[in-house]
Design a protein around this motif. Structure first.
Motif, short mmCIF file in Angstrom:
data_model
loop_
_atom_site.label_atom_id
_atom_site.label_comp_id
_atom_site.label_asym_id
_atom_site.label_seq_id
_atom_site.Cartn_x
_atom_site.Cartn_y
_atom_site.Cartn_z
N SER A 183 6.25 5.96 -1.64
CA SER A 183 5.63 5.63 -0.36
C SER A 183 4.59 6.69 -0.01
N ARG A 184 3.88 6.46 1.08
CA ARG A 184 2.81 7.38 1.50
C ARG A 184 2.78 7.48 3.01
N THR A 237 0.82 -1.21 0.00
CA THR A 237 0.00 0.00 0.00
C THR A 237 0.86 1.26 0.00
N GLY A 238 2.19 1.11 0.08
CA GLY A 238 3.08 2.26 0.10
C GLY A 238 3.52 2.67 1.49
N ARG A 297 -1.76 6.61 -1.95
CA ARG A 297 -0.44 6.39 -2.54
C ARG A 297 -0.37 7.04 -3.91
#
Length: 617
Positions: free
Chosen positions: A308-309, A46-47, A315
């Motif tokens: 990335s987030r 998912t980041g 993301r």
């Protein structure tokens, strides 16, 4: 400091994994931190990206923001390996239950850094862990442990304990990709209720650092990739839970209640906010030079990737990496102890060349002016690297610059048990030493003759003294002077009955036919030094195909030359003509080193030409 002990007590693994739906795992691992030998970060699909949580200050350690096992670290910040603790985490989650029957039940989830033996270079390992524990077991039977990443069915015995551990990723030293292949992932985050929206990260005792939750928080989580499950009570439940279902009469939740559950989890993780390079893999950098031309080629593989987030955010979309390279070594940034922190752009006068993209392949070529030195390495630039805020932070990758080696010919001679290998380097200005790798035999003038070889190799590798390597799977078998006899396939049919043949008739009388009279002349005899190639042509008065042999001959200072009589090669006449035109197959025969001043041609019919001088080019 104790050594990490790999203890895995596994009950009914097949039953635990059977029927579980496949789900996403961890996606990427970051570069190795030279200060401690572990990856700087791990990213899930998912980041979410977590850095190895090494306590930076006493407040961060005492507050539990970075979990250490089994106790407190000797000092902060730690120094590897003398003052470095046994076990650290990139991310960790846990839940605890107190059964009505007494004792305790635990769930431990984590992405852990540890050591296979002592805290020392080369012993670093990383793994994902799923562990469940129940003690004591109230009644004998099968217990179902349900958690965000699946469930484990374990048989327990009354009065004893259940201790199940699934550690994934412990492999060869230096390989940290195994931890991405377990069931753990994506990372769980705090939420207001089980499976609800993510809660934003929180600040902590270290300025600029963000954490997924306060260490003291016990609450719901979200992030399980699994759908709702059917409980023993006949009700569907969200998978962001820790639930134990026991056999009838276990009374885990009280009289007549054979299950116990909680949605309260503890969480630990420090978010990595630095540079995240794109998925760019440097392949090779090679150079070619001959005369006044110096050319550099750089190859890489690049995959579309997303950055990335932060928790609670979306993301960013994936991008196709844009790459370039400098014809100079990368710069470096070091810490106070001299450990490498990051690679940086090369010197300001380095030439940057944009690379061409074709699907996932990247290639670029530049030329170095004649007279300038060839660098030991080049610097590949990933222009698409970003940090957690989406800001551009290019990544730099060093690539050693080597020559290329081309294997031009490989011949195995089973009759003479020899192997001949020919190869050349792309550096024709200062040719390096070439060596046949599996035999450790150097090439001379581009040729290696290896004796005592009774079986041909499947392939040949030739190594250059400046780092290049060439390989060939084309290993020819043959002998120019003696045709090979192929063995007939072995039949599996039953043998035919033995029949005694009649006695053969008496042989006819032997008639001796003398060789025909033949005159052999040499019309041209050249040795081309620059190409290590022989060219000898002539005629014969006998228009029948037969063998001719080219040999060195001659006298220097009244003594035979030191290679007199050595066979250079053979050929077969065609009509009234014959010709030798081939590269040396038996090593250099430059007459300047053998002192030979003539060649001669021998006919298989027995007549020999006079010694014939040859010219040099």
């Amino acid at each position: 400091m104790k050594a990490f002990n790999l203890k895995i007590i596994v009950f009914s693994i097949a039953a635990a994994l059977a029927g579980q739906a496949a789900h996403a795992v961890l996606e990427r691992t970051g570069p190795i931190d030279a200060a401690n030998g572990f990856p700087r970060w791990y990213m899930d699909t998912t980041g979410l990206n977590f850095e190895l949580c090494l306590p930076l200050t006493p407040a961060e350690l005492s507050g539990g923001h970075c979990l250490l096992l089994p106790g407190d670290a000797p000092a902060t910040p730690e120094v590897f390996p003398g003052q470095f603790f046994d076990e650290h985490f990139w991310w960790q989650a846990g839940a605890a239950l107190t059964p009505a029957t007494g004792g305790k039940a635990l769930l431990v989830l984590g992405l852990e850094a540890a050591f296979s033996a002592d805290v020392a270079p080369g012993n670093q390992i990383a793994f994902s862990r799923i562990r469940v524990r129940l003690a004591p077991v109230p009644v004998t039977g099968t217990y179902r442990f349900i958690h965000p990443y699946g469930e484990e069915s374990v048989v327990g015995t009354r009065g004893e304990r259940i201790f199940f551990t699934d550690d994934v990723g412990i492999g060869a030293p230096g390989d940290f990709t195994g931890a991405t292949k377990g069931r753990l992932g994506p990372f769980l985050l705090p939420s207001q209720s089980a499976g609800a929206a993510e809660i934003a990260p929180v600040a902590g005792p270290v300025p600029g650092k963000l954490y997924i939750a306060d260490p003291a928080r016990i609450g719901p989580v979200t992030g399980s990739p699994l759908p709702d499950f059917l409980g023993s009570d006949g009700i569907m439940h969200n998978h962001n839970i820790f639930r134990i279902e026991g056999p009838r009469g276990s009374n885990l939740g009280g009289i007549g209640v054979d299950f116990i559950e909680t949605t309260g989890f503890s969480l630990m993780g420090r978010i990595y906010t630095g540079q995240v390079p794109s998925l760019v893999a440097p392949d090779r950098a090679t150079y070619t030079r001959s005369g006044g031309d110096q050319k550099v080629d750089v190859f890489a593989t690049a995959y579309r990737s997303a950055a990335s987030r932060l928790p609670g955010s979306v993301r960013p979309a994936g991008v196709a990496p844009v790459t370039s390279f400098f014809n100079a070594p990368c710069g470096t940034t070091l810490d106070a102890a001299g450990n490498l922190i990051a690679y940086t752009p090369p010197a300001s006068n380095a030439l940057e060349t944009q690379m061409v993209a074709q699907k996932n392949s990247r290639w670029g070529q530049s030329r170095i002016a004649s007279g300038l030195a060839i660098p030991d390495s080049v610097c590949l630039k990933d222009n698409s690297g970003v940090n957690i805020n989406g800001q551009s932070t290019p990544a730099y990758h060093p690539l050693p610059l080597n020559d290329t080696v081309k294997v031009t010919d490989v011949l195995f001679d089973p009759v003479n048990a020899t192997l001949t290998v020919k190869a050349m380097s792309s550096d024709q200005v200062a040719p390096p030493t070439l060596t046949v790798a599996d035999y450790n035999i150097p090439l001379s003038f581009g040729v290696a003759n290896i004796s005592g070889v009774t079986s041909p190799p499947a392939k040949i590798r030739v190594l250059s003294s400046i780092g290049g390597m060439g390989e060939s799977n084309d290993v020819a078998t043959g002998n120019a002077g003696t045709p090979l006899i192929s063995q007939a396939p072995v039949s599996t049919a039953p043998p035919a009955p033995v029949v005694t043949p009649p006695p053969p008739p008496p042989p006819p009388p032997v008639v001796v036919i003398p060789n025909p009279s033949e005159t052999v002349t040499v019309t041209g005899a050249d040795y081309v030094v620059s190409k290590n190639r022989w060219k000898v042509v002539g005629t014969t008065s006998v228009a029948t195909a037969h063998n001719f042999t080219l040999k060195l001959a001659g006298v220097v200072g009244g003594a035979p030359c030191n290679a007199s009589g050595r066979v250079i090669g053979t050929t077969t006449s065609v009509g009234n003509a014959y010709s030798f035109d081939f590269l040396n197959a038996t090593g250099p025969q430059d007459p300047r080193t053998t002192n030979c001043t003539a060649v001669k041609v021998e006919s298989a019919l027995g007549n020999v030409t006079p010694n014939t001088t040859f010219r040099l080019k």
